[in-house]
Design an enzyme around this catalytic site. Structure first.
Site, mmCIF file in Angstrom:
data_model
loop_
_atom_site.group_PDB
_atom_site.id
_atom_site.type_symbol
_atom_site.label_atom_id
_atom_site.label_comp_id
_atom_site.label_asym_id
_atom_site.label_seq_id
_atom_site.Cartn_x
_atom_site.Cartn_y
_atom_site.Cartn_z
ATOM 1 N N GLY A 168 0.549 -1.575 0.282
ATOM 2 C CA GLY A 168 -0.468 -0.092 -0.049
ATOM 3 C C GLY A 168 1.279 1.160 -0.034
ATOM 4 O O GLY A 168 1.330 1.578 0.878
ATOM 5 N N SER A 169 0.094 2.338 -1.121
ATOM 6 C CA SER A 169 1.542 3.099 -0.938
ATOM 7 C C SER A 169 0.541 3.872 -2.044
ATOM 8 O O SER A 169 -0.639 4.359 -2.479
ATOM 9 C CB SER A 169 2.772 3.285 -1.537
ATOM 10 O OG SER A 169 3.121 2.253 -2.193
ATOM 11 N N ARG A 170 1.423 5.172 -2.480
ATOM 12 C CA ARG A 170 1.201 6.487 -3.094
ATOM 13 C C ARG A 170 1.816 6.604 -4.567
ATOM 14 O O ARG A 170 3.325 6.871 -3.762
ATOM 15 C CB ARG A 170 0.872 7.650 -2.726
ATOM 16 C CG ARG A 170 -0.392 7.781 -3.513
ATOM 17 C CD ARG A 170 -0.396 9.720 -2.524
ATOM 18 N NE ARG A 170 -0.225 10.650 -3.480
ATOM 19 C CZ ARG A 170 0.076 11.550 -2.284
ATOM 20 N NH1 ARG A 170 -0.354 12.061 -0.979
ATOM 21 N NH2 ARG A 170 0.107 12.910 -2.542
#
Length: 210
Positions: free
Chosen positions: A175-177
């Site tokens: 999970g991240s951006r």
């Protein structure tokens, strides 16, 4: 990232090399537990395959237009804003998305910088204070921002490397951006995405340069 990780033939999808290391602990625990406590062992087997599935690494085919800027990540566009004279487009990667990041534009890597930080959820505005890795291409910059759980950013390039549009440049675990600060010649009218749009790394065109 190798396209032929160990035991790849056992899976119906390709994974990044780090997936095997991360899956090793639950796999060993499953092997020990399964004969004695089958429900727990089966749960650990499911966890092992879940880790591998999360780190899947499918091939992608960039679109034809040479002036197209492609998405750096799979997910949902969460940020579209001006930063001084530049435009920033951010893509939020949920747990269900592929987490391999790709170069939006061909270029030479000038610098790879790591910045430690907080651990806010990646969809939160405050997440820009999180740990991140910046891949500086000179005319544009790719920022990979860790989420509250993801603190494992793995760049696959270094200063001096040449990448083509859509090439793999790294991946993040859990999970991240990924944000791209676009070249100065990309204007608001050149953007082809809005916040909330679904995009695919290396394939979805987010902007077209003149």
């Amino acid at each position: 990232m190798s396209r032929n990780p160990p035991l790849a033939r056992l899976l119906p999808f390709a994974v990044v090399d780090d997936a095997w290391r991360l899956a090793l602990a639950p796999a060993l625990a499953a092997a020990v537990t399964l004969p004695f406590v089958p429900p727990v062992g089966l749960g650990l087997v499911a966890l092992t395959f879940g880790v591998l599935w999360f780190h899947r690494d499918p091939d992608r085919t960039p679109p034809d237009p040479e002036r197209a800027v492609v998405s750096p990540a799979d997910g949902t566009v969460s940020v579209v804003r001006e930063e001084g004279t530049r435009l920033r487009v951010g893509v939020y990667m949920s747990a269900a998305d592929v987490h391999v990041n790709r170069a939006p534009i061909a270029g030479n890597v000038r610098e790879v910088r790591h910045r430690p930080g907080a651990n806010r959820p990646a969809f939160d505005k405050e997440s820009e204070r999180n740990e991140q890795v910046a891949i500086d291409f000179g005319e544009y910059e790719l920022l990979v921002i860790a989420g509250w759980f993801a603190r494992r950013i793995h760049p696959a390039v270094e200063a001096g490397d040449r990448v083509e549009r859509g090439d793999r440049v790294g991946h993040v675990s859990f999970g991240s951006r990924a944000d791209v600060v676009l070249p100065a010649d990309v204007e608001r009218d050149d953007l082809l995405v809005n916040e909330g749009d679904a995009v695919r790394a290396g394939e979805t065109i987010i902007a077209e340069r003149e």
